[in-house]
Every structure is written in structure tokens, then in C-alpha cells.
Design a protein around this motif. Structure first.
Motif, PDB file in Angstrom:
ATOM      1  N   THR A   6      39.706  69.019  55.193  1.00  0.00           N
ATOM      2  CA  THR A   6      39.227  67.767  55.713  1.00  0.00           C
ATOM      3  C   THR A   6      38.401  67.137  54.738  1.00  0.00           C
ATOM      4  O   THR A   6      38.141  65.932  54.794  1.00  0.00           O
ATOM      5  N   ASP A   7      37.649  67.798  53.940  1.00  0.00           N
ATOM      6  CA  ASP A   7      36.460  66.839  53.125  1.00  0.00           C
ATOM      7  C   ASP A   7      36.524  67.872  51.892  1.00  0.00           C
ATOM      8  O   ASP A   7      35.889  69.160  52.144  1.00  0.00           O
ATOM      9  N   GLU A   8      36.709  67.545  50.533  1.00  0.00           N
ATOM     10  CA  GLU A   8      36.694  68.250  49.492  1.00  0.00           C
ATOM     11  C   GLU A   8      35.364  68.413  48.842  1.00  0.00           C
ATOM     12  O   GLU A   8      35.095  69.424  47.969  1.00  0.00           O
ATOM     13  N   ASN A   9      34.315  67.870  49.339  1.00  0.00           N
ATOM     14  CA  ASN A   9      33.031  67.727  49.253  1.00  0.00           C
ATOM     15  C   ASN A   9      32.303  69.174  49.882  1.00  0.00           C
ATOM     16  O   ASN A   9      31.201  69.611  49.453  1.00  0.00           O
ATOM     17  N   ILE A  10      33.078  69.540  50.987  1.00  0.00           N
ATOM     18  CA  ILE A  10      32.458  71.032  51.495  1.00  0.00           C
ATOM     19  C   ILE A  10      33.308  71.880  50.907  1.00  0.00           C
ATOM     20  O   ILE A  10      34.407  72.395  50.993  1.00  0.00           O
ATOM     21  N   ILE A  11      32.329  73.120  50.512  1.00  0.00           N
ATOM     22  CA  ILE A  11      32.904  74.258  49.724  1.00  0.00           C
ATOM     23  C   ILE A  11      32.164  75.299  50.306  1.00  0.00           C
ATOM     24  O   ILE A  11      30.894  75.662  50.624  1.00  0.00           O
ATOM     25  N   LEU A  12      32.610  76.321  50.735  1.00  0.00           N
ATOM     26  CA  LEU A  12      32.366  77.727  50.953  1.00  0.00           C
ATOM     27  C   LEU A  12      32.476  78.841  50.081  1.00  0.00           C
ATOM     28  O   LEU A  12      33.628  79.017  49.329  1.00  0.00           O
ATOM     29  N   ALA A  13      31.516  79.551  49.807  1.00  0.00           N
ATOM     30  CA  ALA A  13      31.528  80.719  48.979  1.00  0.00           C
ATOM     31  C   ALA A  13      31.124  81.889  49.513  1.00  0.00           C
ATOM     32  O   ALA A  13      30.058  81.957  50.056  1.00  0.00           O
ATOM     33  N   GLY A  14      31.856  82.821  49.540  1.00  0.00           N
ATOM     34  CA  GLY A  14      31.460  84.161  49.897  1.00  0.00           C
ATOM     35  C   GLY A  14      31.284  84.998  48.907  1.00  0.00           C
ATOM     36  O   GLY A  14      31.798  85.063  47.899  1.00  0.00           O
ATOM     37  N   THR A  15      29.879  85.738  49.064  1.00  0.00           N
ATOM     38  CA  THR A  15      29.305  86.560  47.805  1.00  0.00           C
ATOM     39  C   THR A  15      29.561  87.923  48.055  1.00  0.00           C
ATOM     40  O   THR A  15      29.633  88.503  49.364  1.00  0.00           O
ATOM     41  N   ASN A  16      29.567  89.073  47.018  1.00  0.00           N
ATOM     42  CA  ASN A  16      29.536  90.262  47.293  1.00  0.00           C
ATOM     43  C   ASN A  16      28.311  90.810  48.236  1.00  0.00           C
ATOM     44  O   ASN A  16      28.599  91.812  48.909  1.00  0.00           O
ATOM     45  N   SER A  17      27.359  90.367  47.813  1.00  0.00           N
ATOM     46  CA  SER A  17      25.966  90.888  48.400  1.00  0.00           C
ATOM     47  C   SER A  17      25.093  89.799  49.100  1.00  0.00           C
ATOM     48  O   SER A  17      23.856  90.273  49.348  1.00  0.00           O
ATOM     49  N   GLY A  18      25.466  88.642  48.816  1.00  0.00           N
ATOM     50  CA  GLY A  18      24.472  87.625  49.329  1.00  0.00           C
ATOM     51  C   GLY A  18      24.989  86.725  50.613  1.00  0.00           C
ATOM     52  O   GLY A  18      24.262  85.662  50.771  1.00  0.00           O
ATOM     53  N   GLY A  19      26.148  87.239  51.183  1.00  0.00           N
ATOM     54  CA  GLY A  19      26.317  86.210  52.366  1.00  0.00           C
ATOM     55  C   GLY A  19      27.389  85.193  51.877  1.00  0.00           C
ATOM     56  O   GLY A  19      27.859  84.904  50.912  1.00  0.00           O
ATOM     57  N   GLY A  55      29.855  68.903  47.121  1.00  0.00           N
ATOM     58  CA  GLY A  55      30.716  69.175  45.700  1.00  0.00           C
ATOM     59  C   GLY A  55      30.218  70.481  44.978  1.00  0.00           C
ATOM     60  O   GLY A  55      30.730  70.364  43.926  1.00  0.00           O
ATOM     61  N   GLY A  56      29.202  71.071  45.679  1.00  0.00           N
ATOM     62  CA  GLY A  56      28.558  72.266  44.936  1.00  0.00           C
ATOM     63  C   GLY A  56      27.217  71.897  44.148  1.00  0.00           C
ATOM     64  O   GLY A  56      26.859  72.715  43.448  1.00  0.00           O
ATOM     65  N   ALA A  57      26.898  70.816  44.282  1.00  0.00           N
ATOM     66  CA  ALA A  57      25.449  70.515  43.625  1.00  0.00           C
ATOM     67  C   ALA A  57      24.229  71.047  44.217  1.00  0.00           C
ATOM     68  O   ALA A  57      23.353  71.920  43.461  1.00  0.00           O
ATOM     69  N   THR A  58      24.497  71.509  45.734  1.00  0.00           N
ATOM     70  CA  THR A  58      23.371  72.242  46.447  1.00  0.00           C
ATOM     71  C   THR A  58      24.192  73.178  47.279  1.00  0.00           C
ATOM     72  O   THR A  58      25.047  72.910  47.756  1.00  0.00           O
ATOM     73  N   TRP A  59      23.517  74.282  47.753  1.00  0.00           N
ATOM     74  CA  TRP A  59      23.982  75.272  48.604  1.00  0.00           C
ATOM     75  C   TRP A  59      23.106  75.808  49.459  1.00  0.00           C
ATOM     76  O   TRP A  59      21.857  75.949  49.342  1.00  0.00           O
ATOM     77  N   THR A  60      23.473  76.006  50.808  1.00  0.00           N
ATOM     78  CA  THR A  60      22.884  76.410  51.854  1.00  0.00           C
ATOM     79  C   THR A  60      23.389  77.896  52.395  1.00  0.00           C
ATOM     80  O   THR A  60      24.631  78.052  52.569  1.00  0.00           O
ATOM     81  N   GLN A  61      22.628  78.903  52.454  1.00  0.00           N
ATOM     82  CA  GLN A  61      23.000  80.386  52.959  1.00  0.00           C
ATOM     83  C   GLN A  61      23.455  80.020  54.464  1.00  0.00           C
ATOM     84  O   GLN A  61      22.382  79.557  55.186  1.00  0.00           O
ATOM     85  N   THR A  62      24.482  80.494  54.553  1.00  0.00           N
ATOM     86  CA  THR A  62      24.926  80.243  56.225  1.00  0.00           C
ATOM     87  C   THR A  62      24.866  81.782  57.104  1.00  0.00           C
ATOM     88  O   THR A  62      24.727  81.802  58.316  1.00  0.00           O
ATOM     89  N   THR A  63      24.952  82.597  56.268  1.00  0.00           N
ATOM     90  CA  THR A  63      24.782  83.925  57.042  1.00  0.00           C
ATOM     91  C   THR A  63      23.425  84.265  57.288  1.00  0.00           C
ATOM     92  O   THR A  63      22.611  84.378  56.525  1.00  0.00           O
ATOM     93  N   ASP A  64      23.277  84.808  58.606  1.00  0.00           N
ATOM     94  CA  ASP A  64      22.015  85.211  59.243  1.00  0.00           C
ATOM     95  C   ASP A  64      21.670  86.587  58.217  1.00  0.00           C
ATOM     96  O   ASP A  64      22.398  87.454  58.151  1.00  0.00           O
ATOM     97  N   ILE A  65      20.418  86.500  57.898  1.00  0.00           N
ATOM     98  CA  ILE A  65      19.934  87.487  57.184  1.00  0.00           C
ATOM     99  C   ILE A  65      20.028  88.888  57.779  1.00  0.00           C
ATOM    100  O   ILE A  65      20.223  90.115  57.121  1.00  0.00           O
ATOM    101  N   SER A  66      20.140  88.863  59.142  1.00  0.00           N
ATOM    102  CA  SER A  66      20.453  90.375  59.676  1.00  0.00           C
ATOM    103  C   SER A  66      21.849  90.875  59.776  1.00  0.00           C
ATOM    104  O   SER A  66      22.161  91.800  60.229  1.00  0.00           O
ATOM    105  N   LYS A  67      22.744  89.955  59.471  1.00  0.00           N
ATOM    106  CA  LYS A  67      23.994  90.288  59.389  1.00  0.00           C
ATOM    107  C   LYS A  67      24.686  91.004  58.265  1.00  0.00           C
ATOM    108  O   LYS A  67      23.865  90.932  57.313  1.00  0.00           O
TER     109      LYS A  67
END
Length: 169
Positions: A119-132, A139-151
Motif C-alpha cells: 500500500t505504500d512503497e516507502n514502508i520497507i521491512l527488513a528481517g535480519t539473521n540476528s538483529g530482529g 524508503g530506507g533513509a532511516t530504520w527502527t527496530q520493531t522486534t522486542d529485545i526479549s524476543k
């Protein structure tokens, strides 16, 4: 007398070994998947199974033939793909976007899954190997971690529900 016993014994051993090897070679068959099963390539009855499989994969559905100069077309397409030289320069341009490799350099942080919101090409999700899971709304200029640190921090795939009214899932 000793010579004849060893000759007879070695002849018997050679004969038994020959029978054994003949029996193994004539009764051992490679088990093929039955024709028509998913991922099957044919059966032992069809000697052209592999050829027909490759033809089915490579042919043009409209003409039923493999396109002329297909190898040259493959190589031309391959030259347009990102390569190591682009990566080494630190600036990889893809679809008009500049991608710069960034850390963390001291921890495994490779991206294993990437998704762009339908619905919005500026919203990008990235899943990492060990960083959540990480989310960008610009559009990828800034990133916020969405995974709770305890998960659990490893993400290997991302999927979005594309049904109307369900795209936030």
C-alpha cells in the motif's frame, strides 16, 4: 600339490566374486520418481525424459520453441545485474535508489528477508539473521527496530496479506 590348491582356491574366489558383482549390477536399479509426480523428470521407460523436461522449461509458450540466441540474451541480462565491483565501490544503485552497506561490522547482521508494503512503497521491512525485524517509513533513509529485545531476533521470511482490508497484517 600346494600350487594346484592355491590355483583352485583363487579360481573359486574369482568365480564367486564375478557372480556377486554380476548379481549386484543386474538387480540394482536407480529408483526414479514416478512420472507425473511433483518434481519428477520422467521414468526409466522414457529415455528422452530429461530432454523433454529441459525443453518444457526453456521453450516459449507461444511458439513451443527455444528462442533463438537465448544464451546471448541471458548474458546481456546478467550484465545488468549488480556485481562485486558495484558493491566494492560502496554505492550500489538499484532502481534509482542508492544503497550503502552499513554495519554492524562486529556482529552478524545480514538481511535474510526484505518486503515492501503493497500500500505504500516507502514502508520497507527488513528481517535480519540476528538483529530482529526493522522498519523504514521513508524508503530506507532511516530504520527502527520493531522486534522486542526479549524476543527471538532471527527473521528468515516476511509476508504481507494482500487481501483488501487485511494489508496491515
Amino acid at each position: 600339490m600346494k600350487l594346484s590348491y592355491s590355483f583352485i582356491l583363487s579360481t573359486i574366489i574369482a568365480f564367486v566374486a564375478t557372480l556377486f558383482l554380476y548379481n549386484v549390477s543386474t538387480h540394482t536399479q536407480i529408483k526414479l520418481m514416478p512420472a507425473g509426480e511433483p518434481m519428477s523428470i520422467g521414468s526409466s521407460d522414457d529415455t528422452d525424459a530429461r530432454y523433454n523436461y529441459e525443453l518444457m522449461r526453456l521453450r516459449d509458450p507461444a511458439t513451443g520453441r527455444i528462442p533463438d540466441h537465448i544464451r546471448e540474451l541471458e548474458l546481456a541480462f546478467a550484465r545488468t545485474l549488480p556485481n562485486d565491483a558495484m558493491l566494492a565501490s560502496g554505492n550500489l544503485k538499484t532502481a534509482g535508489v542508492n544503497w550503502n552497506p552499513r554495519g554492524p561490522y562486529n556482529v552478524g547482521g545480514r538481511t535474510r528477508a526484505l518486503a515492501i508494503d503493497v500500500t505504500d512503497e516507502n514502508i520497507i521491512l527488513a528481517g535480519t539473521n540476528s538483529g530482529g525485524l526493522w522498519r523504514s517509513t521513508n524508503g530506507g533513509a532511516t530504520w527502527t527496530q520493531t522486534t522486542d529485545i526479549s524476543k527471538l531476533q532471527n527473521v528468515s521470511c516476511i509476508a504481507q496479506d494482500t487481501r483488501p482490508g487485511k494489508t496491515n497484517t
